[in-house]
Write a protein that holds these residues in place. Structure first.
Motif, short mmCIF file in Angstrom:
data_model
loop_
_atom_site.label_atom_id
_atom_site.label_comp_id
_atom_site.label_asym_id
_atom_site.label_seq_id
_atom_site.Cartn_x
_atom_site.Cartn_y
_atom_site.Cartn_z
N LYS A 1 7.01 -4.67 -0.91
CA LYS A 1 7.11 -3.22 -0.65
C LYS A 1 8.26 -2.65 -1.13
O LYS A 1 9.35 -3.30 -1.11
N THR A 2 8.25 -1.47 -1.49
CA THR A 2 9.17 -0.67 -2.22
C THR A 2 10.10 -0.57 -1.01
O THR A 2 10.07 -0.25 0.12
N GLY B 1 9.74 4.75 0.46
CA GLY B 1 8.30 4.90 0.73
C GLY B 1 7.46 3.66 1.16
O GLY B 1 7.97 2.77 1.78
N ASN B 2 6.28 3.87 1.23
CA ASN B 2 5.22 2.98 1.73
C ASN B 2 4.32 2.52 0.70
O ASN B 2 3.17 2.56 0.69
N ARG B 3 4.76 1.89 -0.44
CA ARG B 3 4.00 1.35 -1.66
C ARG B 3 4.21 -0.18 -1.56
O ARG B 3 5.13 -0.79 -1.35
N LEU C 1 2.92 -3.89 -3.25
CA LEU C 1 2.44 -4.41 -4.61
C LEU C 1 1.62 -5.88 -4.16
O LEU C 1 2.66 -6.58 -3.70
N VAL D 1 4.42 -1.07 -10.77
CA VAL D 1 4.32 -0.20 -9.38
C VAL D 1 3.33 0.99 -9.50
O VAL D 1 2.53 1.05 -8.82
N ASP D 2 3.81 1.78 -10.32
CA ASP D 2 2.82 3.04 -10.30
C ASP D 2 1.39 2.81 -10.70
O ASP D 2 0.35 3.35 -10.24
N ALA E 1 0.47 -0.57 -7.34
CA ALA E 1 0.71 -0.59 -6.10
C ALA E 1 -0.33 0.01 -5.07
O ALA E 1 -0.96 1.26 -5.64
N ILE E 2 -0.37 -0.12 -3.76
CA ILE E 2 -1.32 0.65 -3.17
C ILE E 2 -0.03 1.54 -2.14
O ILE E 2 0.67 0.90 -1.66
N GLU E 3 -0.52 2.64 -1.84
CA GLU E 3 0.53 3.67 -1.31
C GLU E 3 -0.08 4.13 0.17
O GLU E 3 -1.28 4.59 0.12
N GLU F 1 0.64 6.84 3.16
CA GLU F 1 1.26 8.41 3.21
C GLU F 1 2.08 8.15 4.45
O GLU F 1 3.22 8.90 4.91
#
Length: 209
Positions: free
Chosen positions: A20-21, A24-26, A28, A122-123, A126-128, A130
């Motif tokens: 997890k980043t 934010g809420n991304r 991987l 990540v871009d 990754a799954i983001e 909201e």
């Protein structure tokens, strides 16, 4: 990044470590082997073992050489395989070593080394979410949806680790042993039936005499 947890891909029957980043809420997802997943979970759960595992041994070796793990970086995803770099600090100099992400993460949880991932990786992968997510199952469900949109060919070229190959070989040997035991039992049952038939035939001959 931080290790959010270790889950299981029910489609591919393979463990997934969730990164997890920090902001934010991304998330991987990285597919790893069963032995490496166990090595990460054992440390995260604070389980004490009587003897050192492979990653415990490597951590001790690095320390004995007066080096430290400066960071680990998940660098890219190429042909369904994740790549990582292990950065050591020795006498003020940095040494970069090619590594599987699973091994690097197993070392990171043992040395408190920071975890990084390439921005492009990540871009693209990754799954983001909201909103803030606290339910691991919700994340897993999102990964399952992601997996359903991926064709089997995307993972067909993924190479198995030596540990996974050994694990599969052990399973095959066990299955062969079980089959051999079943065959031996069947042969013994047939021999017993033949002996019983011979005894019955002998009794009939004696009765006629």
């Amino acid at each position: 990044m931080v290790i959010y947890g270790v889950s299981f891909d029910v489609i591919g029957k393979q463990p997934i470590v969730l990164l997890k980043t920090m902001e934010g809420n991304r998330f991987l997802p990285i597919w790893i082997g069963h032995p490496e997943a166990a090595a990460i979970l054992i440390k995260l759960q604070g389980t004490k073992l009587p003897r050192p595992m492979t990653h415990d041994l490597l951590t001790s070796v690095i320390g004995q050489f007066h080096a430290e793990v400066a960071r680990i970086t998940v660098t890219e995803l190429k042909e369904s395989t994740f790549y990582a770099t292990l950065t050591l600090n020795k006498d003020g100099a940095e040494i970069e070593i090619d590594s599987r992400p699973s091994d690097a993460l197993a070392l990171a949880v043992r040395t408190d080394a920071p975890i990084f991932a390439a921005t492009a990786l990540v871009d693209e992968n990754a799954i983001e979410f909201e909103r803030e997510v606290d339910d691991t199952e919700e994340i897993v469900e999102s990964f399952r949806d992601f997996l359903e949109s991926v064709s089997p060919e995307d993972f067909a070229n993924a190479e198995a680790t030596p540990d996974e190959v050994a694990f599969a070989v052990d399973q095959e040997v066990d299955e062969e042993d079980e089959e051999d035991e079943d065959d031996d039992e069947d042969e013994e049952d047939e021999e017993d039936e033949d002996l019983d038939e011979d005894d019955d035939a002998g009794d009939e001959r004696l009765g006629h005499n």
